[in-house]
Design a protein around this motif. Structure first.
Motif, PDB file in Angstrom:
ATOM      1  N   GLY A 111     -14.117 129.229   4.000  1.00 45.69           N
ATOM      2  CA  GLY A 111     -14.590 127.437   4.740  1.00 45.69           C
ATOM      3  C   GLY A 111     -15.239 126.458   4.133  1.00 45.69           C
ATOM      4  N   GLU A 112     -15.801 126.508   3.183  1.00 46.19           N
ATOM      5  CA  GLU A 112     -15.936 125.005   2.872  1.00 46.19           C
ATOM      6  C   GLU A 112     -16.495 124.712   1.234  1.00 46.19           C
ATOM      7  OE1 GLU A 112     -19.901 124.669   4.354  1.00 46.19           O
ATOM      8  OE2 GLU A 112     -20.448 126.712   3.343  1.00 46.19           O
ATOM      9  N   ARG A 154      -3.629 140.353   8.971  1.00 48.76           N
ATOM     10  CA  ARG A 154      -5.141 140.001   8.731  1.00 48.76           C
ATOM     11  C   ARG A 154      -5.249 139.267   9.591  1.00 48.76           C
ATOM     12  NH1 ARG A 154      -4.392 142.970   3.694  1.00 48.76           N
ATOM     13  NH2 ARG A 154      -6.074 144.147   3.481  1.00 48.76           N
ATOM     14  N   SER A 155      -3.704 138.677  10.500  1.00 45.69           N
ATOM     15  CA  SER A 155      -3.928 137.481  11.694  1.00 45.69           C
ATOM     16  C   SER A 155      -4.558 136.039  10.594  1.00 45.69           C
ATOM     17  CB  SER A 155      -4.993 137.694  12.054  1.00 45.69           C
ATOM     18  OG  SER A 155      -4.044 138.866  13.121  1.00 45.69           O
ATOM     19  N   ILE A 156      -4.138 136.349   9.614  1.00 47.50           N
ATOM     20  CA  ILE A 156      -4.084 135.413   8.548  1.00 47.50           C
ATOM     21  C   ILE A 156      -2.229 134.590   8.162  1.00 47.50           C
ATOM     22  CG2 ILE A 156      -5.349 134.270   6.322  1.00 47.50           C
ATOM     23  CD1 ILE A 156      -7.123 135.511   6.085  1.00 47.50           C
ATOM     24  N   PHE A 157      -2.186 133.540   8.798  1.00 42.18           N
ATOM     25  CA  PHE A 157      -0.812 133.419   8.600  1.00 42.18           C
ATOM     26  C   PHE A 157      -1.065 131.962   7.428  1.00 42.18           C
ATOM     27  CE2 PHE A 157      -1.727 134.652  12.588  1.00 42.18           C
ATOM     28  CZ  PHE A 157      -0.409 136.250  12.403  1.00 42.18           C
ATOM     29  N   ILE A 158       0.160 131.293   6.666  1.00 40.69           N
ATOM     30  CA  ILE A 158      -0.066 130.703   5.738  1.00 40.69           C
ATOM     31  C   ILE A 158       1.740 129.850   6.230  1.00 40.69           C
ATOM     32  CG2 ILE A 158       0.636 129.893   3.151  1.00 40.69           C
ATOM     33  CD1 ILE A 158      -0.103 132.227   2.770  1.00 40.69           C
ATOM     34  N   GLU A 159       1.360 128.564   6.731  1.00 40.03           N
ATOM     35  CA  GLU A 159       2.579 127.889   6.927  1.00 40.03           C
ATOM     36  C   GLU A 159       2.755 126.685   5.785  1.00 40.03           C
ATOM     37  OE1 GLU A 159       3.434 128.419   9.678  1.00 40.03           O
ATOM     38  OE2 GLU A 159       1.744 129.603  10.535  1.00 40.03           O
ATOM     39  N   ASP A 160       3.913 126.468   5.246  1.00 38.59           N
ATOM     40  CA  ASP A 160       4.562 125.549   5.000  1.00 38.59           C
ATOM     41  C   ASP A 160       4.343 123.971   5.277  1.00 38.59           C
ATOM     42  OD1 ASP A 160       5.606 126.775   2.794  1.00 38.59           O
ATOM     43  OD2 ASP A 160       7.540 126.964   3.876  1.00 38.59           O
ATOM     44  N   ALA A 179     -16.635 131.860   5.768  1.00 35.85           N
ATOM     45  CA  ALA A 179     -15.087 131.716   5.208  1.00 35.85           C
ATOM     46  C   ALA A 179     -14.738 132.490   6.723  1.00 35.85           C
ATOM     47  CB  ALA A 179     -14.448 133.152   4.621  1.00 35.85           C
ATOM     48  N   TYR A 180     -12.959 132.200   7.112  1.00 37.38           N
ATOM     49  CA  TYR A 180     -12.453 132.110   7.837  1.00 37.38           C
ATOM     50  C   TYR A 180     -11.246 133.848   7.903  1.00 37.38           C
ATOM     51  CZ  TYR A 180     -12.025 126.969   8.830  1.00 37.38           C
ATOM     52  OH  TYR A 180     -12.445 126.084   8.579  1.00 37.38           O
ATOM     53  N   ARG A 181     -11.543 134.953   8.749  1.00 35.36           N
ATOM     54  CA  ARG A 181     -11.652 135.715   9.168  1.00 35.36           C
ATOM     55  C   ARG A 181      -9.900 135.933   8.909  1.00 35.36           C
ATOM     56  NH1 ARG A 181     -15.822 138.346  12.540  1.00 35.36           N
ATOM     57  NH2 ARG A 181     -13.493 139.064  13.610  1.00 35.36           N
ATOM     58  N   THR A 182      -9.251 134.654  10.443  1.00 38.81           N
ATOM     59  CA  THR A 182      -8.185 134.692  11.141  1.00 38.81           C
ATOM     60  C   THR A 182      -8.010 133.359  11.379  1.00 38.81           C
ATOM     61  OG1 THR A 182      -9.103 134.748  13.411  1.00 38.81           O
ATOM     62  CG2 THR A 182      -8.052 137.111  12.693  1.00 38.81           C
ATOM     63  N   GLY A 183      -6.390 132.876  11.295  1.00 40.54           N
ATOM     64  CA  GLY A 183      -6.500 131.695  11.688  1.00 40.54           C
ATOM     65  C   GLY A 183      -5.038 131.365  10.964  1.00 40.54           C
ATOM     66  N   ASP A 201      -2.157 125.942  16.173  1.00 43.37           N
ATOM     67  CA  ASP A 201      -3.675 126.486  17.273  1.00 43.37           C
ATOM     68  C   ASP A 201      -3.689 127.850  17.441  1.00 43.37           C
ATOM     69  OD1 ASP A 201      -1.256 127.108  18.775  1.00 43.37           O
ATOM     70  OD2 ASP A 201      -1.339 125.916  19.912  1.00 43.37           O
ATOM     71  N   PHE A 202      -3.099 128.672  16.313  1.00 42.82           N
ATOM     72  CA  PHE A 202      -3.905 130.522  16.481  1.00 42.82           C
ATOM     73  C   PHE A 202      -5.870 130.412  16.560  1.00 42.82           C
ATOM     74  CE2 PHE A 202      -4.715 135.077  14.674  1.00 42.82           C
ATOM     75  CZ  PHE A 202      -3.409 135.363  15.693  1.00 42.82           C
ATOM     76  N   PRO A 203      -6.255 131.040  17.274  1.00 44.37           N
ATOM     77  CA  PRO A 203      -7.803 130.943  16.688  1.00 44.37           C
ATOM     78  C   PRO A 203      -8.180 131.264  15.396  1.00 44.37           C
ATOM     79  CG  PRO A 203      -6.556 132.534  18.958  1.00 44.37           C
ATOM     80  CD  PRO A 203      -5.713 131.859  17.367  1.00 44.37           C
ATOM     81  N   LEU A 204      -8.856 130.665  14.939  1.00 46.55           N
ATOM     82  CA  LEU A 204     -10.328 130.552  13.706  1.00 46.55           C
ATOM     83  C   LEU A 204     -11.064 131.266  14.305  1.00 46.55           C
ATOM     84  CD1 LEU A 204      -9.648 126.536  12.608  1.00 46.55           C
ATOM     85  CD2 LEU A 204      -8.844 129.068  11.244  1.00 46.55           C
ATOM     86  N   LYS A 205     -11.454 132.153  13.764  1.00 45.30           N
ATOM     87  CA  LYS A 205     -12.536 133.483  13.481  1.00 45.30           C
ATOM     88  C   LYS A 205     -13.045 133.189  12.425  1.00 45.30           C
ATOM     89  CE  LYS A 205     -11.581 135.014  17.637  1.00 45.30           C
ATOM     90  NZ  LYS A 205     -12.439 134.682  19.037  1.00 45.30           N
TER      91      LYS A 205
END
Length: 122
Positions: free
Chosen positions: A73-74, A116-122, A87-91, A17-21
Protein backbone atom coordinates in the motif's frame (compact mmCIF):
# COMPACT_ATOMS: atom_id res chain seq x y z
CA UNK A 1 -6.05 24.31 -3.10
CA UNK A 2 -5.10 20.63 -2.90
CA UNK A 3 -1.60 19.49 -3.75
CA UNK A 4 0.20 16.23 -4.24
CA UNK A 5 0.73 14.91 -0.71
CA UNK A 6 4.06 13.05 -0.55
CA UNK A 7 3.63 11.60 -4.05
CA UNK A 8 0.40 9.77 -3.17
CA UNK A 9 -1.94 9.50 -6.11
CA UNK A 10 -4.66 6.87 -5.66
CA UNK A 11 -5.42 6.97 -9.38
CA UNK A 12 -2.07 5.40 -10.33
CA UNK A 13 -2.90 2.13 -8.54
CA UNK A 14 -6.57 1.85 -7.58
CA UNK A 15 -9.10 0.89 -10.27
CA UNK A 16 -12.85 0.69 -9.97
CA UNK A 17 -14.92 0.60 -6.83
CA UNK A 18 -14.37 -2.92 -5.52
CA UNK A 19 -13.97 -2.65 -1.73
CA UNK A 20 -10.41 -2.08 -0.55
CA UNK A 21 -9.45 -3.98 2.58
CA UNK A 22 -6.06 -3.39 4.19
CA UNK A 23 -4.02 -4.95 6.95
CA UNK A 24 -0.76 -4.30 8.76
CA UNK A 25 2.05 -6.59 7.59
CA UNK A 26 5.75 -7.02 8.26
CA UNK A 27 7.94 -6.52 5.22
CA UNK A 28 11.13 -8.59 5.55
CA UNK A 29 14.42 -6.70 5.61
CA UNK A 30 16.62 -6.54 2.53
CA UNK A 31 14.03 -4.92 0.26
CA UNK A 32 13.21 -1.44 -0.99
CA UNK A 33 9.80 -1.74 -2.66
CA UNK A 34 7.47 0.59 -4.49
CA UNK A 35 3.81 1.06 -3.71
CA UNK A 36 1.90 -1.51 -5.73
CA UNK A 37 4.46 -4.30 -5.36
CA UNK A 38 2.88 -7.76 -5.46
CA UNK A 39 3.78 -9.59 -2.25
CA UNK A 40 3.98 -13.16 -1.06
CA UNK A 41 4.34 -14.42 2.52
CA UNK A 42 7.16 -16.59 3.81
CA UNK A 43 5.37 -19.33 5.76
CA UNK A 44 8.12 -19.89 8.34
CA UNK A 45 8.38 -16.24 9.45
CA UNK A 46 5.03 -14.78 8.37
CA UNK A 47 6.91 -11.87 6.79
CA UNK A 48 6.17 -10.54 3.33
CA UNK A 49 8.53 -10.18 0.36
CA UNK A 50 8.19 -9.36 -3.30
CA UNK A 51 6.54 -12.52 -4.64
CA UNK A 52 8.70 -14.52 -7.04
CA UNK A 53 8.67 -17.99 -8.54
CA UNK A 54 12.46 -18.43 -8.70
CA UNK A 55 15.52 -17.30 -6.80
CA UNK A 56 18.53 -15.54 -8.33
CA UNK A 57 19.99 -18.86 -9.46
CA UNK A 58 16.77 -19.84 -11.25
CA UNK A 59 15.69 -22.49 -8.73
CA UNK A 60 12.02 -22.70 -7.82
CA UNK A 61 10.99 -21.05 -4.56
CA UNK A 62 8.76 -23.08 -2.26
CA UNK A 63 8.70 -21.13 1.00
CA UNK A 64 5.20 -19.76 0.37
CA UNK A 65 6.33 -16.40 -0.99
CA UNK A 66 5.93 -17.65 -4.56
CA UNK A 67 2.16 -17.27 -4.13
CA UNK A 68 1.02 -13.64 -4.63
CA UNK A 69 -1.22 -12.63 -1.73
CA UNK A 70 -1.14 -8.87 -1.14
CA UNK A 71 -0.47 -5.52 -2.82
CA UNK A 72 1.88 -3.15 -1.00
CA UNK A 73 0.00 0.00 0.00
CA UNK A 74 2.95 2.39 0.27
CA UNK A 75 6.60 2.63 -0.75
CA UNK A 76 8.77 1.02 1.94
CA UNK A 77 12.51 0.90 2.45
CA UNK A 78 13.23 -2.23 4.48
CA UNK A 79 16.84 -2.40 3.37
CA UNK A 80 18.28 -2.50 6.89
CA UNK A 81 15.47 -3.91 9.03
CA UNK A 82 11.98 -5.38 8.91
CA UNK A 83 9.29 -2.73 8.52
CA UNK A 84 5.66 -2.80 9.58
CA UNK A 85 3.53 -1.33 6.80
CA UNK A 86 0.15 -1.64 5.13
CA UNK A 87 -0.97 -3.95 2.33
CA UNK A 88 -4.19 -4.42 0.41
CA UNK A 89 -6.02 -7.73 0.98
CA UNK A 90 -8.73 -6.97 -1.57
CA UNK A 91 -9.39 -4.45 -4.29
CA UNK A 92 -9.22 -3.64 -7.97
CA UNK A 93 -5.83 -2.40 -9.19
CA UNK A 94 -4.42 -0.90 -12.37
CA UNK A 95 -1.96 -3.23 -14.06
CA UNK A 96 0.44 -0.36 -14.85
CA UNK A 97 0.59 0.55 -11.13
CA UNK A 98 1.71 -2.92 -10.03
CA UNK A 99 5.28 -4.16 -9.68
CA UNK A 100 6.00 -7.84 -10.32
CA UNK A 101 9.21 -9.80 -9.99
CA UNK A 102 10.49 -10.80 -13.45
CA UNK A 103 9.72 -14.48 -12.71
CA UNK A 104 5.99 -13.66 -12.57
CA UNK A 105 3.73 -12.35 -15.31
CA UNK A 106 0.22 -10.96 -15.13
CA UNK A 107 -1.25 -13.85 -17.10
CA UNK A 108 0.03 -16.35 -14.55
CA UNK A 109 -1.08 -14.51 -11.42
CA UNK A 110 -4.31 -12.83 -12.52
CA UNK A 111 -6.67 -15.73 -11.80
CA UNK A 112 -4.89 -16.72 -8.58
CA UNK A 113 -5.30 -13.17 -7.29
CA UNK A 114 -8.96 -13.09 -8.31
CA UNK A 115 -9.65 -16.03 -5.98
CA UNK A 116 -8.43 -13.69 -3.23
CA UNK A 117 -10.63 -10.79 -4.44
CA UNK A 118 -7.68 -8.90 -5.89
CA UNK A 119 -8.52 -7.83 -9.44
CA UNK A 120 -6.10 -6.53 -12.07
CA UNK A 121 -7.49 -4.07 -14.61
CA UNK A 122 -5.84 -2.90 -17.85
Amino acid sequence: MFGDLDGFNPHDLIAGDFPLKTEAITLAKGQNLKRGSVLGRIKASGKFVLSRKTNDQGAAISDGSEIPLRILGEAVDASDKDQVTVAYRTGSFLKQGLTLHESHNFGDIKYDLETRSIFIED
